[in-house]
Design a protein around this motif. Structure first.
Motif, PDB file in Angstrom:
ATOM      1  N   ARG A 114      54.544  27.257  26.480  1.00  0.00           N
ATOM      2  CA  ARG A 114      55.702  27.735  27.294  1.00  0.00           C
ATOM      3  C   ARG A 114      56.791  27.252  26.786  1.00  0.00           C
ATOM      4  O   ARG A 114      57.055  26.048  26.528  1.00  0.00           O
ATOM      5  N   PRO A 115      57.896  27.981  26.395  1.00  0.00           N
ATOM      6  CA  PRO A 115      59.114  27.649  25.927  1.00  0.00           C
ATOM      7  C   PRO A 115      59.840  26.791  26.668  1.00  0.00           C
ATOM      8  O   PRO A 115      60.611  25.841  26.021  1.00  0.00           O
ATOM      9  N   ALA A 116      59.851  26.700  28.032  1.00  0.00           N
ATOM     10  CA  ALA A 116      60.691  25.787  28.792  1.00  0.00           C
ATOM     11  C   ALA A 116      60.058  24.486  28.778  1.00  0.00           C
ATOM     12  O   ALA A 116      60.691  23.640  29.398  1.00  0.00           O
ATOM     13  N   LYS A 117      58.656  24.398  28.560  1.00  0.00           N
ATOM     14  CA  LYS A 117      57.974  23.293  28.736  1.00  0.00           C
ATOM     15  C   LYS A 117      58.612  22.197  27.430  1.00  0.00           C
ATOM     16  O   LYS A 117      58.827  22.246  26.074  1.00  0.00           O
ATOM     17  N   LEU A 118      59.050  20.880  28.147  1.00  0.00           N
ATOM     18  CA  LEU A 118      59.346  19.769  27.227  1.00  0.00           C
ATOM     19  C   LEU A 118      58.246  19.064  26.511  1.00  0.00           C
ATOM     20  O   LEU A 118      57.327  18.547  27.096  1.00  0.00           O
ATOM     21  N   VAL A 119      58.238  19.070  25.396  1.00  0.00           N
ATOM     22  CA  VAL A 119      57.229  18.687  24.449  1.00  0.00           C
ATOM     23  C   VAL A 119      57.725  17.406  23.687  1.00  0.00           C
ATOM     24  O   VAL A 119      57.951  17.635  22.236  1.00  0.00           O
ATOM     25  N   ASP A 120      57.828  16.206  24.042  1.00  0.00           N
ATOM     26  CA  ASP A 120      58.507  15.120  23.578  1.00  0.00           C
ATOM     27  C   ASP A 120      57.431  13.892  22.883  1.00  0.00           C
ATOM     28  O   ASP A 120      57.921  12.934  22.731  1.00  0.00           O
ATOM     29  N   GLY A 121      56.203  14.328  23.456  1.00  0.00           N
ATOM     30  CA  GLY A 121      55.167  13.314  23.074  1.00  0.00           C
ATOM     31  C   GLY A 121      54.921  12.064  24.211  1.00  0.00           C
ATOM     32  O   GLY A 121      53.959  11.440  23.901  1.00  0.00           O
ATOM     33  N   THR A 122      55.492  12.489  25.396  1.00  0.00           N
ATOM     34  CA  THR A 122      55.171  11.713  26.285  1.00  0.00           C
ATOM     35  C   THR A 122      54.144  12.102  27.391  1.00  0.00           C
ATOM     36  O   THR A 122      54.078  13.452  27.458  1.00  0.00           O
ATOM     37  N   LEU A 123      53.602  11.401  28.177  1.00  0.00           N
ATOM     38  CA  LEU A 123      52.525  12.237  29.022  1.00  0.00           C
ATOM     39  C   LEU A 123      52.972  11.419  30.668  1.00  0.00           C
ATOM     40  O   LEU A 123      53.512  10.112  30.423  1.00  0.00           O
ATOM     41  N   PRO A 124      52.494  11.916  31.566  1.00  0.00           N
ATOM     42  CA  PRO A 124      52.488  11.409  32.741  1.00  0.00           C
ATOM     43  C   PRO A 124      51.755   9.885  32.891  1.00  0.00           C
ATOM     44  O   PRO A 124      51.059   9.485  31.943  1.00  0.00           O
ATOM     45  N   ALA A 125      52.144   8.926  33.905  1.00  0.00           N
ATOM     46  CA  ALA A 125      51.540   7.548  33.950  1.00  0.00           C
ATOM     47  C   ALA A 125      49.953   7.715  33.840  1.00  0.00           C
ATOM     48  O   ALA A 125      49.628   8.678  34.735  1.00  0.00           O
ATOM     49  N   ASP A 126      49.629   6.874  33.266  1.00  0.00           N
ATOM     50  CA  ASP A 126      47.928   6.798  33.424  1.00  0.00           C
ATOM     51  C   ASP A 126      47.266   7.814  32.901  1.00  0.00           C
ATOM     52  O   ASP A 126      45.932   7.900  32.782  1.00  0.00           O
ATOM     53  N   VAL A 127      47.857   8.624  31.910  1.00  0.00           N
ATOM     54  CA  VAL A 127      47.130   9.702  31.077  1.00  0.00           C
ATOM     55  C   VAL A 127      47.360   9.234  29.630  1.00  0.00           C
ATOM     56  O   VAL A 127      48.294   9.062  29.187  1.00  0.00           O
ATOM     57  N   GLY A 128      46.123   9.279  28.943  1.00  0.00           N
ATOM     58  CA  GLY A 128      46.012   8.656  27.703  1.00  0.00           C
ATOM     59  C   GLY A 128      45.966  10.008  26.592  1.00  0.00           C
ATOM     60  O   GLY A 128      46.119   9.719  25.327  1.00  0.00           O
ATOM     61  N   THR A 129      45.608  11.058  27.012  1.00  0.00           N
ATOM     62  CA  THR A 129      45.277  12.123  26.096  1.00  0.00           C
ATOM     63  C   THR A 129      46.153  13.591  26.699  1.00  0.00           C
ATOM     64  O   THR A 129      46.038  13.907  27.644  1.00  0.00           O
ATOM     65  N   VAL A 130      46.822  14.162  25.468  1.00  0.00           N
ATOM     66  CA  VAL A 130      47.352  15.546  25.937  1.00  0.00           C
ATOM     67  C   VAL A 130      46.289  16.716  25.315  1.00  0.00           C
ATOM     68  O   VAL A 130      45.370  16.426  24.317  1.00  0.00           O
ATOM     69  N   GLY A 131      46.078  17.700  26.117  1.00  0.00           N
ATOM     70  CA  GLY A 131      45.408  19.053  25.446  1.00  0.00           C
ATOM     71  C   GLY A 131      46.496  20.105  25.361  1.00  0.00           C
ATOM     72  O   GLY A 131      47.134  20.774  26.233  1.00  0.00           O
ATOM     73  N   LEU A 132      46.560  20.319  24.132  1.00  0.00           N
ATOM     74  CA  LEU A 132      47.641  21.326  23.649  1.00  0.00           C
ATOM     75  C   LEU A 132      47.060  22.562  23.275  1.00  0.00           C
ATOM     76  O   LEU A 132      46.153  22.773  22.926  1.00  0.00           O
ATOM     77  N   ASP A 133      47.858  23.881  23.757  1.00  0.00           N
ATOM     78  CA  ASP A 133      47.700  24.944  23.578  1.00  0.00           C
ATOM     79  C   ASP A 133      47.897  25.419  21.884  1.00  0.00           C
ATOM     80  O   ASP A 133      48.540  24.821  21.413  1.00  0.00           O
ATOM     81  N   ILE A 134      46.688  25.779  21.363  1.00  0.00           N
ATOM     82  CA  ILE A 134      46.713  25.967  19.899  1.00  0.00           C
ATOM     83  C   ILE A 134      48.097  27.005  19.228  1.00  0.00           C
ATOM     84  O   ILE A 134      48.637  26.634  18.092  1.00  0.00           O
ATOM     85  N   ARG A 135      48.542  27.781  20.279  1.00  0.00           N
ATOM     86  CA  ARG A 135      49.430  28.551  19.955  1.00  0.00           C
ATOM     87  C   ARG A 135      50.687  27.580  19.686  1.00  0.00           C
ATOM     88  O   ARG A 135      51.653  27.919  18.991  1.00  0.00           O
ATOM     89  N   LEU A 136      50.914  26.644  20.604  1.00  0.00           N
ATOM     90  CA  LEU A 136      51.878  25.631  20.589  1.00  0.00           C
ATOM     91  C   LEU A 136      51.751  24.818  19.260  1.00  0.00           C
ATOM     92  O   LEU A 136      52.980  24.827  18.587  1.00  0.00           O
ATOM     93  N   VAL A 137      50.543  24.398  18.735  1.00  0.00           N
ATOM     94  CA  VAL A 137      50.378  23.720  17.791  1.00  0.00           C
ATOM     95  C   VAL A 137      50.837  24.647  16.407  1.00  0.00           C
ATOM     96  O   VAL A 137      51.289  24.026  15.632  1.00  0.00           O
ATOM     97  N   ARG A 138      50.576  25.870  16.515  1.00  0.00           N
ATOM     98  CA  ARG A 138      50.808  26.684  15.396  1.00  0.00           C
ATOM     99  C   ARG A 138      52.296  26.780  15.239  1.00  0.00           C
ATOM    100  O   ARG A 138      52.628  26.893  13.963  1.00  0.00           O
ATOM    101  N   ARG A 139      53.102  26.808  16.296  1.00  0.00           N
ATOM    102  CA  ARG A 139      54.439  27.091  16.174  1.00  0.00           C
ATOM    103  C   ARG A 139      55.154  25.628  15.800  1.00  0.00           C
ATOM    104  O   ARG A 139      56.248  25.645  15.032  1.00  0.00           O
ATOM    105  N   LYS A 140      54.692  24.770  16.348  1.00  0.00           N
ATOM    106  CA  LYS A 140      55.268  23.370  16.222  1.00  0.00           C
ATOM    107  C   LYS A 140      54.203  22.389  15.818  1.00  0.00           C
ATOM    108  O   LYS A 140      54.009  21.441  16.729  1.00  0.00           O
ATOM    109  N   PRO A 141      53.805  22.291  14.737  1.00  0.00           N
ATOM    110  CA  PRO A 141      52.503  21.599  14.283  1.00  0.00           C
ATOM    111  C   PRO A 141      53.032  19.894  14.448  1.00  0.00           C
ATOM    112  O   PRO A 141      52.163  19.138  14.675  1.00  0.00           O
ATOM    113  N   LYS A 142      54.315  19.583  14.328  1.00  0.00           N
ATOM    114  CA  LYS A 142      54.618  18.236  14.533  1.00  0.00           C
ATOM    115  C   LYS A 142      54.587  17.728  15.826  1.00  0.00           C
ATOM    116  O   LYS A 142      54.568  16.425  15.936  1.00  0.00           O
ATOM    117  N   VAL A 143      54.626  18.521  17.022  1.00  0.00           N
ATOM    118  CA  VAL A 143      54.148  18.004  18.201  1.00  0.00           C
ATOM    119  C   VAL A 143      52.908  16.991  18.246  1.00  0.00           C
ATOM    120  O   VAL A 143      52.880  16.012  19.062  1.00  0.00           O
TER     121      VAL A 143
END
Length: 273
Positions: free
Chosen positions: A195-224
């Protein structure tokens, strides 16, 4: 407790609702087919029935994946078990239906308890991703019931030898907070859609250790992927069904690809078990 990046030299292959490209999603047949293909683990969605049983169903309504109608949350387990949960897939693919005698469990509704029974019987450390679905009329009862079920299988204390390695996933940070409060030993995965409005800065909520990324986001922004790595987080990617996307995830060094086509992903990554 958080879930650090998994120790492996290539992405793990996680079957999304089982081998759901070939078999009806969320059926035992789909999960067994995934392991036949060499998948490292499985993913399921859970919803709470009217009488508080967790069932493996993605949609809030049952019309797409059964021959019944209504909302999961408004129907009792016994009623849901009356429906056929598999024939729609075979008919959709132009395959003649099989007789029930060929596979008595083929069209049965799958409960979370039945799935965990099957995985525990394997006595292997298969990655098991469980996604809680929101919004729902049952609110935090979903996570409360999930933790109770995990405790019943002794799966609420983190990864241990010979048992499934469970992670609870959700798009809802509040849902993950509830799980952590009830059972701090369960590793968590925060799902992030493209989602374009979603801030993706590499941080996660407290006590969460893993992110699950949409492949469409990874295609557009692989550096994420690197951003989350820099913060010490694990990275899963969903839903990776295109061979080129599997290759991309391998090049980026993600921890796991979640796919409807585990056989293809296993072959593409050269997985040996």
């Amino acid at each position: 407790m958080t879930a650090e990046p998994l120790a492996n030299d290539r992405p793990l292959v996680i079957a999304h609702r089982g081998a759901s490209h070939e078999e009806a999603e969320h059926t035992l047949r789909a999960y067994r087919k995934a392991f036949d293909h060499g998948a490292d683990g499985v993913e399921c969605d859970v919803r709470l029935t009217a009488d508080h049983h967790l069932v493996c169903v993605h949609d809030s309504r049952i019309e797409r994946t059964s021959n019944g109608s209504g909302r999961v949350s408004a129907l009792e387990l016994a009623r849901l078990e009356e429906f056929d949960w598999a024939s729609w897939k075979r008919l959709d693919r132009g395959v003649e239906d099989e007789t029930p005698e060929a596979d008595p469990e083929r069209g049965h509704l799958l409960t979370l308890r039945r799935l965990l029974d099957t995985l525990v019987e394997k006595r292997q450390e298969v990655v098991t991703l469980i996604e809680t679905k929101h919004p729902t009329r049952h609110g935090d009862d979903v996570e409360k019931t999930l933790v109770q079920v995990l405790r019943a299988f002794d799966l609420d204390r983190g990864d241990r030898p010979g048992l499934p390695h469970v992670r609870v996933m959700s798009f809802s940070a509040r849902a993950l907070t509830r799980v952590h409060r009830l059972s701090p030993g369960v590793p968590l995965v925060h799902l992030v859609a493209d989602r374009p409005a979603k801030l993706v800065d590499g941080t996660l909520p407290a006590d969460v250790g893993t992110v699950g990324l949409d492949i469409r986001l990874v295609r557009r922004k692989p550096k994420v992927v690197g951003r989350y790595r820099e913060h010490g987080h694990g990275v899963f990617v969903w839903t990776v069904d295109d061979p080129a996307d599997v290759d991309l995830c391998g090049e980026l060094g993600v921890d796991a690809v979640i796919t409807n086509r585990p056989g293809m992903a296993v072959d593409r990554l050269g997985v040996t078990r």
